[in-house]
Design a protein around this motif. Structure first.
Motif, PDB file in Angstrom:
ATOM      1  N   SER A 258      -1.678  42.023 -46.274  1.00  0.00           N
ATOM      2  CA  SER A 258      -1.194  41.260 -47.687  1.00  0.00           C
ATOM      3  C   SER A 258      -0.234  42.873 -48.328  1.00  0.00           C
ATOM      4  O   SER A 258      -0.420  43.948 -47.927  1.00  0.00           O
ATOM      5  N   VAL A 259       0.924  42.372 -48.865  1.00  0.00           N
ATOM      6  CA  VAL A 259       1.885  43.125 -49.303  1.00  0.00           C
ATOM      7  C   VAL A 259       2.269  42.471 -50.648  1.00  0.00           C
ATOM      8  O   VAL A 259       2.705  41.318 -50.977  1.00  0.00           O
ATOM      9  N   THR A 260       2.367  43.522 -51.700  1.00  0.00           N
ATOM     10  CA  THR A 260       2.746  43.122 -53.005  1.00  0.00           C
ATOM     11  C   THR A 260       3.879  43.977 -53.576  1.00  0.00           C
ATOM     12  O   THR A 260       3.922  45.227 -53.045  1.00  0.00           O
ATOM     13  N   HIS A 261       4.780  43.484 -54.204  1.00  0.00           N
ATOM     14  CA  HIS A 261       6.213  43.898 -54.292  1.00  0.00           C
ATOM     15  C   HIS A 261       6.389  44.238 -56.263  1.00  0.00           C
ATOM     16  O   HIS A 261       6.304  43.460 -56.734  1.00  0.00           O
ATOM     17  N   GLU A 262       6.529  45.463 -56.692  1.00  0.00           N
ATOM     18  CA  GLU A 262       7.003  45.846 -57.570  1.00  0.00           C
ATOM     19  C   GLU A 262       8.529  46.336 -57.719  1.00  0.00           C
ATOM     20  O   GLU A 262       8.511  47.388 -57.133  1.00  0.00           O
ATOM     21  N   GLN A 263       9.478  45.815 -58.635  1.00  0.00           N
ATOM     22  CA  GLN A 263      10.606  46.240 -58.351  1.00  0.00           C
ATOM     23  C   GLN A 263      11.240  46.718 -59.748  1.00  0.00           C
ATOM     24  O   GLN A 263      10.453  46.883 -60.671  1.00  0.00           O
ATOM     25  N   ILE A 274       0.879  47.944 -49.595  1.00  0.00           N
ATOM     26  CA  ILE A 274       0.510  47.422 -48.164  1.00  0.00           C
ATOM     27  C   ILE A 274      -1.014  47.519 -48.096  1.00  0.00           C
ATOM     28  O   ILE A 274      -1.421  48.723 -48.121  1.00  0.00           O
ATOM     29  N   HIS A 275      -1.653  46.354 -47.888  1.00  0.00           N
ATOM     30  CA  HIS A 275      -3.032  46.294 -47.543  1.00  0.00           C
ATOM     31  C   HIS A 275      -3.242  45.886 -46.189  1.00  0.00           C
ATOM     32  O   HIS A 275      -3.030  44.506 -45.619  1.00  0.00           O
TER      33      HIS A 275
END
Length: 297
Positions: A258-263, A274-275
């Motif tokens: 899983s990937v989360t994005h904070e911009q 990144i997990h």
């Protein structure tokens, strides 16, 4: 005719197991919007222990080791990294006392103090403080670093406003995979008080961030390497889904993540969490190649 077969050991996430058990790490964190107090409880193997909210790492370590079946473990922490500005301490290897450069109203007995380097410096709790010059401070254990007449000292948060602590619990590898520690913060005191546990495996959780070291906005492309594989070129503003798909398509040893994005950290800086959930062999570190980035780095 002869037939052969083999059995491949896998963990609960379907990862192949090639070696013996790794040392499991779990992290306990308490948080509050004000000075934290009271107690918290930790349960394992149907046994519960209770410790003070500000219990030092060695206290939690001793309490956890009292649980039947736990055996040897260590407890460390990344807490206490706020520099005490304008103050230093004279430290001598092998002694459990230090001499500060002046009185330390920032601390009281029981507070945590880090000495030397902000990241690698030794962590202690304060067991006693003299109220007259030279204001000798007694530590929870002997200082084992290099002697110095002016070591930096660090506190946790600010005086009388310690808002929670971190405990990194490393178990004996012989215990293998362990269930997550059960924690109870019902007896904790403070504003919006909370306690949580994170179960960790090496390199399973990773973060990637582009950072602007100048006033120029970041632009361009980068790629990631994982072992001897690399992803396609990715734009500096790539989305979580784009990064996830690139990793899954280009790095065949990773099967699920899983990937989360904070911009928008400013000047085009971005970060991604990144997990890794399923992968071959042991999880490895990603390395970013950013020679095609321009502006900040």
């Amino acid at each position: 005719q002869t037939h052969t077969f083999f059995i491949q050991s896998r963990d609960e996430f379907s990862n192949e197991i090639h070696d013996g058990p790794l040392q499991e790490v779990q992290i306990i964190e308490t948080k509050s919007s004000s000075q934290i107090g009271g107690y918290f409880e930790v349960s394992m193997f149907e046994t519960t222990i209770r410790v003070y909210a500000s219990a030092f790492t060695s206290e939690l370590e001793k309490s956890l080791q009292s649980i039947p079946g736990v055996g040897s473990l260590t407890v460390a922490s990344n807490s206490a990294k706020d520099l005490v500005v304008g103050k230093t301490a004279a430290v001598t290897k092998g002694l459990d006392t230090i001499i500060p450069s002046g009185e330390l109203p920032e601390f009281i007995a029981g507070d945590w103090i880090r000495i030397g380097d902000q990241v690698e410096g030794s962590l202690f709790s304060i067991t006693d403080m003299a109220d007259v010059a030279p204001f000798t401070v007694t530590l929870s254990s002997p200082y084992l670093g290099e002697s110095s007449v002016s070591s930096n000292i660090y506190q946790h948060g600010s005086s009388q406003n310690r808002k929670g602590y971190q405990y990194i619990v490393s178990f004996d590898a012989a215990l293998g995979d362990l269930p997550k520690l059960v924690v109870d913060g019902t007896l904790l005191e403070g504003g919006d008080v909370n306690i949580e546990v994170t179960s960790c495996n090496w390199n399973v959780h990773q973060s990637l961030r582009t950072h602007a070291s100048s006033s120029s906005p970041i632009d361009g492309y980068f790629y990631l390497t994982y072992g001897n594989k690399q992803t396609r070129m990715l734009s500096v503003g790539t989305s979580a889904d784009e990064l996830k798909n690139a990793i899954l398509k280009d790095i065949t040893s990773i099967h699920s993540l899983s990937v989360t994005h904070e911009q928008d950290h400013g000047l085009g800086a971005n970060s991604w969490a990144i997990h890794l959930k399923s992968f071959d062999d042991n999880a490895q570190l990603f390395f970013a190649e950013g020679h095609l980035l321009s502006g900040g780095t």
